[in-house]
Structure formats: C-alpha cells, structure tokens
Scaffold this motif. Structure first.
Motif, PDB file in Angstrom:
ATOM      1  N   GLU A  49       0.824  -1.219   0.000  1.00 30.15           N
ATOM      2  CA  GLU A  49       0.000   0.000   0.000  1.00 30.15           C
ATOM      3  C   GLU A  49       0.851   1.259   0.000  1.00 30.15           C
ATOM      4  OE1 GLU A  49      -3.175   0.164  -0.651  1.00 30.15           O
ATOM      5  OE2 GLU A  49      -3.384  -2.012  -0.620  1.00 30.15           O
ATOM      6  N   ILE A  50       1.964   1.223   0.721  1.00 31.75           N
ATOM      7  CA  ILE A  50       2.881   2.379   0.699  1.00 31.75           C
ATOM      8  C   ILE A  50       3.432   2.550  -0.712  1.00 31.75           C
ATOM      9  CG2 ILE A  50       5.106   3.259   1.491  1.00 31.75           C
ATOM     10  CD1 ILE A  50       4.478   1.914   4.222  1.00 31.75           C
ATOM     11  N   GLY A  51       3.867   1.442  -1.319  1.00 31.88           N
ATOM     12  CA  GLY A  51       4.378   1.494  -2.695  1.00 31.88           C
ATOM     13  C   GLY A  51       3.339   2.009  -3.664  1.00 31.88           C
ATOM     14  N   PRO A  56       1.170   5.134  -7.932  1.00 29.96           N
ATOM     15  CA  PRO A  56      -0.195   4.612  -8.038  1.00 29.96           C
ATOM     16  C   PRO A  56      -0.521   4.085  -9.436  1.00 29.96           C
ATOM     17  CG  PRO A  56      -0.214   7.003  -8.138  1.00 29.96           C
ATOM     18  CD  PRO A  56       1.223   6.587  -7.909  1.00 29.96           C
ATOM     19  N   THR A  57      -1.571   3.311  -9.499  1.00 26.56           N
ATOM     20  CA  THR A  57      -2.085   2.831 -10.771  1.00 26.56           C
ATOM     21  C   THR A  57      -2.671   4.009 -11.538  1.00 26.56           C
ATOM     22  OG1 THR A  57      -2.567   0.666  -9.840  1.00 26.56           O
ATOM     23  CG2 THR A  57      -3.749   1.274 -11.857  1.00 26.56           C
ATOM     24  N   THR A  58      -2.260   4.152 -12.786  1.00 21.02           N
ATOM     25  CA  THR A  58      -2.819   5.171 -13.687  1.00 21.02           C
ATOM     26  C   THR A  58      -3.194   4.432 -14.962  1.00 21.02           C
ATOM     27  OG1 THR A  58      -0.600   5.729 -14.473  1.00 21.02           O
ATOM     28  CG2 THR A  58      -1.501   7.087 -12.686  1.00 21.02           C
ATOM     29  N   ASP A  59      -2.680   4.865 -16.100  1.00 20.75           N
ATOM     30  CA  ASP A  59      -2.889   4.098 -17.322  1.00 20.75           C
ATOM     31  C   ASP A  59      -1.948   2.895 -17.372  1.00 20.75           C
ATOM     32  OD1 ASP A  59      -0.734   5.856 -17.610  1.00 20.75           O
ATOM     33  OD2 ASP A  59      -0.922   5.899 -19.796  1.00 20.75           O
ATOM     34  N   ALA A 110      -7.268   4.116   5.122  1.00 21.26           N
ATOM     35  CA  ALA A 110      -7.365   5.509   4.674  1.00 21.26           C
ATOM     36  C   ALA A 110      -7.418   5.598   3.150  1.00 21.26           C
ATOM     37  CB  ALA A 110      -6.177   6.303   5.196  1.00 21.26           C
ATOM     38  N   GLY A 111      -7.882   6.730   2.673  1.00 21.80           N
ATOM     39  CA  GLY A 111      -7.929   6.990   1.245  1.00 21.80           C
ATOM     40  C   GLY A 111      -6.552   7.360   0.704  1.00 21.80           C
ATOM     41  N   ALA A 112      -6.421   7.261  -0.603  1.00 21.69           N
ATOM     42  CA  ALA A 112      -5.137   7.527  -1.269  1.00 21.69           C
ATOM     43  C   ALA A 112      -4.644   8.952  -1.020  1.00 21.69           C
ATOM     44  CB  ALA A 112      -5.261   7.260  -2.768  1.00 21.69           C
ATOM     45  N   GLU A 113      -5.573   9.923  -0.984  1.00 20.66           N
ATOM     46  CA  GLU A 113      -5.179  11.323  -0.783  1.00 20.66           C
ATOM     47  C   GLU A 113      -4.578  11.533   0.605  1.00 20.66           C
ATOM     48  OE1 GLU A 113      -8.498  10.538  -1.560  1.00 20.66           O
ATOM     49  OE2 GLU A 113      -8.166  10.683  -3.708  1.00 20.66           O
TER      50      GLU A 113
END
Length: 184
Positions: A49-51, A56-59, A110-113
């Motif tokens: 989750e830290i990684g 983060p996942t994008t395209d 928690a959320g990504a933000e």
C-alpha cells in the motif's frame, strides 16, 4: 540482462546513494544483520500500500501490481545491515502509529489522498528539520519503490518503452512529447 545487473545499473544511475547499495554492487551480504528478521503477510500488504501510494495505478499498473512489498522485504533482509534494518522497521512502526494519531484511522483503511499527504508531510518535516540523520524511512521506502518498480517486468515493459537487447541498432530515434523513456 538479469535482475542483479539491472539493480546494479539503477543503483549506479542513482549515484550509489541508495541504502544497501554496497551490498548490491559488491554482491556480498553486510557483515551484521538482524537474525530471523520476519515480515508478516500484514507487513507485506502494508508495504504494498505504501508502494502504491508512491507509484499509483494510472494508465499503467502501480507498484502494488509488482508485489513491491516482497521486493522491499528481500532488499531489507538481504542488502541492509543491522542498523539499516532496525531503522527501517522502527520507521515503519512509527509511520503506522503517527498516521493513526494524526488521521484517526489506520493507514490501510485511509484513502489515497490522505496517505499521500501524510507521506509528503513526512518528507517535508525531515527536510525542514535540517537533520543529517540518515537513513530516514521515507527515503528508504521511496528508493525501494522506485528501484523495485522500474526493474520489474511491469515497470520495464508497461511504464517504460521496452526494447529487448541485443537488438537492432537505431542511432537516431525521433522523440515526441509525452513518449516514454526506453529500457532494455
């Protein structure tokens, strides 16, 4: 190129400043290490989750898709000396505790933000403190995430433009704005 050669190349590109670089470059285990250093499945999920917060996942898939927690575990247990291992484990425990204290919830829930804001805040606090104390866990996590991601199959083939080598020599390759970097 095998994984060891790729790691050496990335470490050299980073100027050899990564924690554990000596072990990677020489191929030797550090003289002192914590015996029986164990990471639980929960620890690996936490590292994933830290990684994922850092890349983060994008395209393209994020760090979690590369099983970055497993990579970090391998690097910490195989390449870090006892002081670095202790700093890493103590830093992770402090990160968990401080996040819960500051945000009122677990990092994993928690959320990504919120996660990203907290990690960025850790980095800013360290910079502002002017401390020369190294290593700090946020730098370790960032370095391991970047190294593990871009030396993984997913990072090398989906986030970068992979060209298998040896291959055809192209001395001039047109670059278009937004093109991905090459790896091979």
């Amino acid at each position: 190129m095998n994984r060891r050669d790729a790691l050496k190349s990335v470490v050299l590109m980073m100027g050899g400043t990564m924690i554990g670089a000596t072990a990677i470059l020489t191929g030797c285990a550090p003289d002192t290490q914590i015996k029986d250093l164990n990471f639980t499945p929960d620890d690996l999920a936490f590292l994933d989750e830290i990684g994922e917060t850092i890349i983060p996942t994008t395209d393209t898939p994020g760090a979690k898709a590369t099983k970055i927690g497993e990579f970090m575990k391998m690097m910490v247990t195989d390449c870090y000396d006892a002081d670095q291992q202790k700093a890493f484990i103590d830093g992770l425990n402090a990160l968990r505790k401080d996040f819960k204290t500051e945000k009122g919830t677990d990092f994993m829930e928690a959320g990504a933000e919120d996660r990203l804001a907290f990690l960025n805040g850790m980095q800013e606090k360290f910079k502002a403190s002017g401390e020369e104390r190294q290593p700090i866990v946020i730098n370790m996590l960032r370095d391991l995430t970047v190294l593990g991601y871009f030396t993984s199959e997913i990072g090398a083939t989906q986030a970068l433009r992979y060209v298998e080598t040896p291959g055809r020599f192209d001395p001039c390759v047109d670059y278009k704005k937004g093109d991905r970097a090459y790896t091979g």
